[in-house]
Design a protein around this motif. Sequence first.
Motif, PDB file in Angstrom:
ATOM      1  N   LYS A 193       0.868  -1.242   0.098  1.00 36.80           N
ATOM      2  CA  LYS A 193      -0.044   0.024   0.072  1.00 36.80           C
ATOM      3  C   LYS A 193       0.930   1.461   0.110  1.00 36.80           C
ATOM      4  O   LYS A 193       0.633   2.245  -0.544  1.00 36.80           O
ATOM      5  CB  LYS A 193      -0.906   0.094   1.163  1.00 36.80           C
ATOM      6  CG  LYS A 193      -1.984  -1.088   1.299  1.00 36.80           C
ATOM      7  CD  LYS A 193      -2.756  -1.212   2.346  1.00 36.80           C
ATOM      8  CE  LYS A 193      -3.767  -2.236   2.434  1.00 36.80           C
ATOM      9  NZ  LYS A 193      -4.835  -2.175   3.682  1.00 36.80           N
ATOM     10  N   THR A 216      -0.549   3.755  -5.845  1.00 37.83           N
ATOM     11  CA  THR A 216      -2.104   3.463  -6.506  1.00 37.83           C
ATOM     12  C   THR A 216      -1.753   2.629  -7.423  1.00 37.83           C
ATOM     13  O   THR A 216      -0.642   2.574  -8.167  1.00 37.83           O
ATOM     14  CB  THR A 216      -2.249   4.815  -6.910  1.00 37.83           C
ATOM     15  OG1 THR A 216      -1.143   5.570  -7.807  1.00 37.83           O
ATOM     16  CG2 THR A 216      -2.460   6.021  -5.719  1.00 37.83           C
ATOM     17  N   THR A 219      -0.540   3.147 -11.421  1.00 40.07           N
ATOM     18  CA  THR A 219       0.260   4.421 -11.747  1.00 40.07           C
ATOM     19  C   THR A 219       1.252   4.461 -10.953  1.00 40.07           C
ATOM     20  O   THR A 219       1.540   4.016  -9.789  1.00 40.07           O
ATOM     21  CB  THR A 219      -0.599   5.555 -11.094  1.00 40.07           C
ATOM     22  OG1 THR A 219      -1.839   5.507 -11.693  1.00 40.07           O
ATOM     23  CG2 THR A 219       0.064   7.054 -11.324  1.00 40.07           C
TER      24      THR A 219
END
Length: 312
Positions: A193, A216, A219
Amino acid sequence: VYHPNAPLKDDELTGGNVLDIEGNTLVGTWSWKEQNTIPTVGNDGYEAVFTPSDEDLEYRYTTITKTIAVPVKKATPYISSKPVAAAITYGQSLEASKLSGGMVLYGTGTGQAATGENAEDVGNTPVAGKFAWKDATVKPVVADSDKTAYTVVFTPTNKNYNTVEKEITVTVSKANAAPNKPDNTMEVDYGKKKVSDVTLPEGWAWQDEDKDKALTVGTAVKATAVYTGADKGNYETESVEISITRAECTHATTEVKDAKDATCTEKGYSGDTYCKVCGEKVETGQDINALGHDFADTFTTDKEATCTEEGS
């Protein structure tokens, strides 16, 4: 002490006693048989000749010879100019640094520079030999470059000289890249994360300001890894900017929720399937029809019939 230009001298011969046939001491002089002999270390002695000094005796006695031991110590030469060490790269040992140049002279023969007439006579006599590192296995670090001195040993070709030592420095350049350098791009699983969740190779760590950056899906996020090994400071490249791309969840681990068993009169439900990692519903359940009644082929009697009443 060994002297390359100092032959045996007659005046170095003192003492001794020569007798005639009647036991009387003969007067005479000692001299070396070979006048230009330069005594060397570990010699077996040199021949000296006794010559009677009385002319009359010369007709009655022949000269006699005797081998005389001459103790000679090794001379210690003088390093007048140090050799130069070739530059090396961090990680290489001193063995990779070739030594060149350097001048070794006789000096005083005791490891000191000669002065005055002696300097012109013998002191400036070159001594042939070779320089080598005393411990060629040493691996200097960049911080040692041109600062820390290492010992070189000069070994003379002539066995009549001692070895001599001198300390010199060496230039140490940084190596190219620190070991285990990570690639510039990384693809990580959905479970990562933030940047600090991503594991780096041994000896590397994320810089503090990037550790809490969120990752993310799909990306690329840029973060810098820095080298933290014990030998940091010895490499040209000790940091690298990495583009990290977080993959979509593969829903590898799932669980079923809201399942309901069917009854005889009510419908059931197979339950919806959810990803245990991201929580997304990956499959919708189905209704299960009510089971209905399952009547038995035989009957039981709850009440026996009588002459006047029905049974059941």
